[in-house]
Motif scaffolding. Structure first.
Motif, PDB file in Angstrom:
ATOM      1  N   ASP A 181       1.039  35.517  18.796  1.00  0.00           N
ATOM      2  CA  ASP A 181       0.704  34.452  19.747  1.00  0.00           C
ATOM      3  C   ASP A 181       0.518  33.035  19.438  1.00  0.00           C
ATOM      4  O   ASP A 181      -0.552  31.893  18.937  1.00  0.00           O
ATOM      5  N   PHE A 182       1.386  33.083  18.163  1.00  0.00           N
ATOM      6  CA  PHE A 182       1.204  32.101  17.390  1.00  0.00           C
ATOM      7  C   PHE A 182       1.008  30.382  17.848  1.00  0.00           C
ATOM      8  O   PHE A 182       2.195  30.381  18.828  1.00  0.00           O
ATOM      9  N   GLY A 183       0.723  29.601  17.000  1.00  0.00           N
ATOM     10  CA  GLY A 183       0.455  28.623  18.202  1.00  0.00           C
ATOM     11  C   GLY A 183      -0.952  28.339  19.137  1.00  0.00           C
ATOM     12  O   GLY A 183      -0.792  26.814  19.523  1.00  0.00           O
ATOM     13  N   ASP A 203       4.232  31.841  20.765  1.00  0.00           N
ATOM     14  CA  ASP A 203       3.758  32.448  21.914  1.00  0.00           C
ATOM     15  C   ASP A 203       4.241  32.200  23.351  1.00  0.00           C
ATOM     16  O   ASP A 203       5.085  30.549  23.305  1.00  0.00           O
ATOM     17  N   GLN A 204       4.539  32.956  23.905  1.00  0.00           N
ATOM     18  CA  GLN A 204       5.176  33.184  24.798  1.00  0.00           C
ATOM     19  C   GLN A 204       4.711  31.873  26.054  1.00  0.00           C
ATOM     20  O   GLN A 204       6.062  31.172  26.894  1.00  0.00           O
ATOM     21  N   SER A 205       3.915  31.000  25.586  1.00  0.00           N
ATOM     22  CA  SER A 205       3.193  29.987  26.705  1.00  0.00           C
ATOM     23  C   SER A 205       4.025  28.791  26.474  1.00  0.00           C
ATOM     24  O   SER A 205       4.077  28.157  27.221  1.00  0.00           O
ATOM     25  N   PHE A 206       4.562  28.444  24.909  1.00  0.00           N
ATOM     26  CA  PHE A 206       5.700  27.511  25.319  1.00  0.00           C
ATOM     27  C   PHE A 206       7.144  28.338  24.832  1.00  0.00           C
ATOM     28  O   PHE A 206       7.750  27.212  25.359  1.00  0.00           O
ATOM     29  N   VAL A 207       7.181  28.826  25.329  1.00  0.00           N
ATOM     30  CA  VAL A 207       8.493  28.881  25.717  1.00  0.00           C
ATOM     31  C   VAL A 207       8.817  29.500  27.335  1.00  0.00           C
ATOM     32  O   VAL A 207      10.484  28.943  27.549  1.00  0.00           O
ATOM     33  N   HIS A 208       7.668  29.632  27.738  1.00  0.00           N
ATOM     34  CA  HIS A 208       8.255  30.011  29.610  1.00  0.00           C
ATOM     35  C   HIS A 208       8.574  28.249  29.948  1.00  0.00           C
ATOM     36  O   HIS A 208       9.789  28.810  30.211  1.00  0.00           O
ATOM     37  N   ASP A 209       8.459  27.584  29.844  1.00  0.00           N
ATOM     38  CA  ASP A 209       8.298  25.652  29.979  1.00  0.00           C
ATOM     39  C   ASP A 209       9.480  24.876  29.805  1.00  0.00           C
ATOM     40  O   ASP A 209       9.798  24.409  29.380  1.00  0.00           O
ATOM     41  N   ASP A 213       9.966  21.343  29.655  1.00  0.00           N
ATOM     42  CA  ASP A 213       8.437  20.639  29.465  1.00  0.00           C
ATOM     43  C   ASP A 213       8.919  20.262  28.050  1.00  0.00           C
ATOM     44  O   ASP A 213       9.247  20.969  26.958  1.00  0.00           O
ATOM     45  N   SER A 214       9.304  19.207  27.881  1.00  0.00           N
ATOM     46  CA  SER A 214       9.528  18.935  26.451  1.00  0.00           C
ATOM     47  C   SER A 214       8.824  18.948  25.072  1.00  0.00           C
ATOM     48  O   SER A 214       8.605  19.297  24.719  1.00  0.00           O
ATOM     49  N   ASP A 215       7.463  18.447  25.732  1.00  0.00           N
ATOM     50  CA  ASP A 215       6.125  18.761  24.822  1.00  0.00           C
ATOM     51  C   ASP A 215       6.694  19.989  24.268  1.00  0.00           C
ATOM     52  O   ASP A 215       6.089  20.874  23.232  1.00  0.00           O
ATOM     53  N   ASP A 216       6.724  21.419  25.238  1.00  0.00           N
ATOM     54  CA  ASP A 216       6.604  22.607  24.905  1.00  0.00           C
ATOM     55  C   ASP A 216       7.743  22.911  23.954  1.00  0.00           C
ATOM     56  O   ASP A 216       8.128  23.291  22.558  1.00  0.00           O
ATOM     57  N   LEU A 232       9.639  32.040   6.687  1.00  0.00           N
ATOM     58  CA  LEU A 232       8.644  33.054   6.975  1.00  0.00           C
ATOM     59  C   LEU A 232      10.034  33.524   8.068  1.00  0.00           C
ATOM     60  O   LEU A 232      10.738  32.507   9.098  1.00  0.00           O
ATOM     61  N   ASN A 233      10.463  34.754   8.149  1.00  0.00           N
ATOM     62  CA  ASN A 233      11.425  34.994  10.185  1.00  0.00           C
ATOM     63  C   ASN A 233       9.904  34.022  11.447  1.00  0.00           C
ATOM     64  O   ASN A 233       8.924  34.617  11.339  1.00  0.00           O
ATOM     65  N   VAL A 234      10.756  34.043  12.327  1.00  0.00           N
ATOM     66  CA  VAL A 234       9.912  33.588  13.661  1.00  0.00           C
ATOM     67  C   VAL A 234      10.989  33.700  14.357  1.00  0.00           C
ATOM     68  O   VAL A 234      12.218  34.312  14.792  1.00  0.00           O
ATOM     69  N   ILE A 235      10.028  34.545  15.355  1.00  0.00           N
ATOM     70  CA  ILE A 235      10.930  35.220  16.757  1.00  0.00           C
ATOM     71  C   ILE A 235       9.786  34.576  17.662  1.00  0.00           C
ATOM     72  O   ILE A 235       8.576  35.104  17.863  1.00  0.00           O
ATOM     73  N   ALA A 236      10.797  34.674  18.938  1.00  0.00           N
ATOM     74  CA  ALA A 236      10.115  33.961  20.387  1.00  0.00           C
ATOM     75  C   ALA A 236       9.534  35.017  20.885  1.00  0.00           C
ATOM     76  O   ALA A 236      10.722  35.824  21.344  1.00  0.00           O
ATOM     77  N   GLU A 237       8.781  35.340  21.437  1.00  0.00           N
ATOM     78  CA  GLU A 237       8.573  36.123  22.647  1.00  0.00           C
ATOM     79  C   GLU A 237       8.776  35.310  24.072  1.00  0.00           C
ATOM     80  O   GLU A 237       8.769  33.936  24.395  1.00  0.00           O
TER      81      GLU A 237
END
Ligand code: C2E
Ligand code: MG
Ligand code: MG
Ligand code: MG
Length: 289
Positions: A181-183, A203-209, A213-216, A232-237
């Motif tokens: 849930d990073f961020g 975190d999936q809340s940033f991925v959702h929109d 949403d240009s902020d996300d 670091l490795n990065v993964i999107a949820e």
């Protein structure tokens, strides 16, 4: 008049409170017996590389099959398990079951698959966490390099020096650590580099929109850059669409997890996916590295 109304309101709310309190107590009581009654099960959600398109890991997600209530969502029972301390024995069961399953997949030839397990704050604070994890690894025979533990930022910064100590011990055993849930939590870049972490999970809340949403989108860009500049490795949820996938891939995100590729699945269904060799199609070949 107002006072009378206030009194009525009080009674009204108090009755409501009582029923929700009763509901909560009932749930808590049933949760106390759930382990003995063998009501927990695990689902596993694939994590897919955006470089190769292949399944490279799975996240273990706990499910509670309550005889009367059906499948109870972790959002509903994990907080109760956390408050009551039940998360400690339940979490140990999750770890042991996940490690055993991981070993079974390796025996079937899926030898590079890593298994991620969520660790709650309460578990992390247990004096004997490292000992428990060591015991489970010894008992199951799983190579620690295949085990990933997901921690949250708030858990890590609660007592920074102690967290670093515990995380170092786990890291030195060969276990991979990631920030879930990073961020969404309190993140200090300064602390981040002091923790022995391998992966940031956006975190999936940033991925959702992300796409609308240009902020996300800006936050996602920043997390990917941050991760890569810290090696670091990065993964999107929570990736649900091709558009989200394309965006993430263009930005150099390493991995994705989400309904777009697969929902969390029972072990045998996930085994089928592995046997089919399911990969992420439509991977832009220019992005394969
Ligand atoms: P999490 O660790 O951030 O797990 C990701 C959650 O996102 C999971 O919810 C997963 O089913 C859901 N998800 C995955 N892909 C998508 C998608 O494309 N769209 C949407 N909308 N959701 C997606 P789940 O299984 O309900 O678990 C919720 C949370 O409960 C987890 O969040 C984790 O914090 C906690 N949890 C689950 N299992 C365990 C466990 O064994 N131990 C502990 N301590 N916590 C757990
Ligand atoms: Mg997680
Ligand atoms: Mg998460
Ligand atoms: Mg979460």
């Amino acid at each position: 008049q107002a006072q009378k109304q206030g009194l009525n309101n009080y009674h009204f709310y108090s009755a409501n409170l009582n029923s929700s309190l009763q509901e909560r107590l009932a749930l808590e009581n049933e949760l106390y017996h759930a382990l003995d009654r063998d009501e927990f099960l695990l689902h596993y959600q694939p994590q897919v590389s955006l470089h190769s398109g292949r399944i490279i890991g799975v996240e273990t997600l706990l499910r509670w099959q309550n005889p009367a209530r059906g499948l109870v969502s972790p959002a509903k029972f994990i907080p109760i398990a956390e408050e009551t301390g039940l998360i400690v024995p339940i979490g140990e069961w999750v770890l042991r079951t996940a490690c055993t399953q991981s070993l079974a997949w390796q025996a079937q030839g899926f030898s590079a698959l890593k298994i991620a397990v969520n660790l709650s704050a309460r578990q992390f604070k247990q004096q004997n966490l490292v000992e428990t994890v060591t015991q489970v690894l010894n008992a199951t025979g799983l190579d620690p390099h295949y085990l990933e533990l997901e921690l949250t930022e708030s858990l890590m910064i609660d007592n920074i020096q102690q967290s670093i100590n515990i995380m170092r011990q786990l890291h030195n055993m060969g276990i991979v650590l990631s920030v879930d849930d990073f961020g969404t939590g309190y993140s200090s870049l300064n602390y981040l580099k002091r923790f022995p972490i391998h992966t940031l999970k956006i975190d999936q809340s940033f991925v959702h929109d992300l796409v609308v949403d240009s902020d996300d989108a800006a936050i996602v860009d920043a997390i990917i850059s941050l991760a890569h500049s810290l090696n670091l490795n990065v993964i999107a949820e929570g990736v649900e669409s091709q558009e989200q996938l394309n965006y993430l891939q263009n930005k150099g995100c390493d991995e994705i997890q989400g309904y777009y590729f697969s929902r969390p699945l029972p072990a045998n269904t996930l085994t089928q996916l592995l046997e089919e060799g399911k990969t992420l199609s439509n991977i832009n070949p220019l992005c394969i590295t």
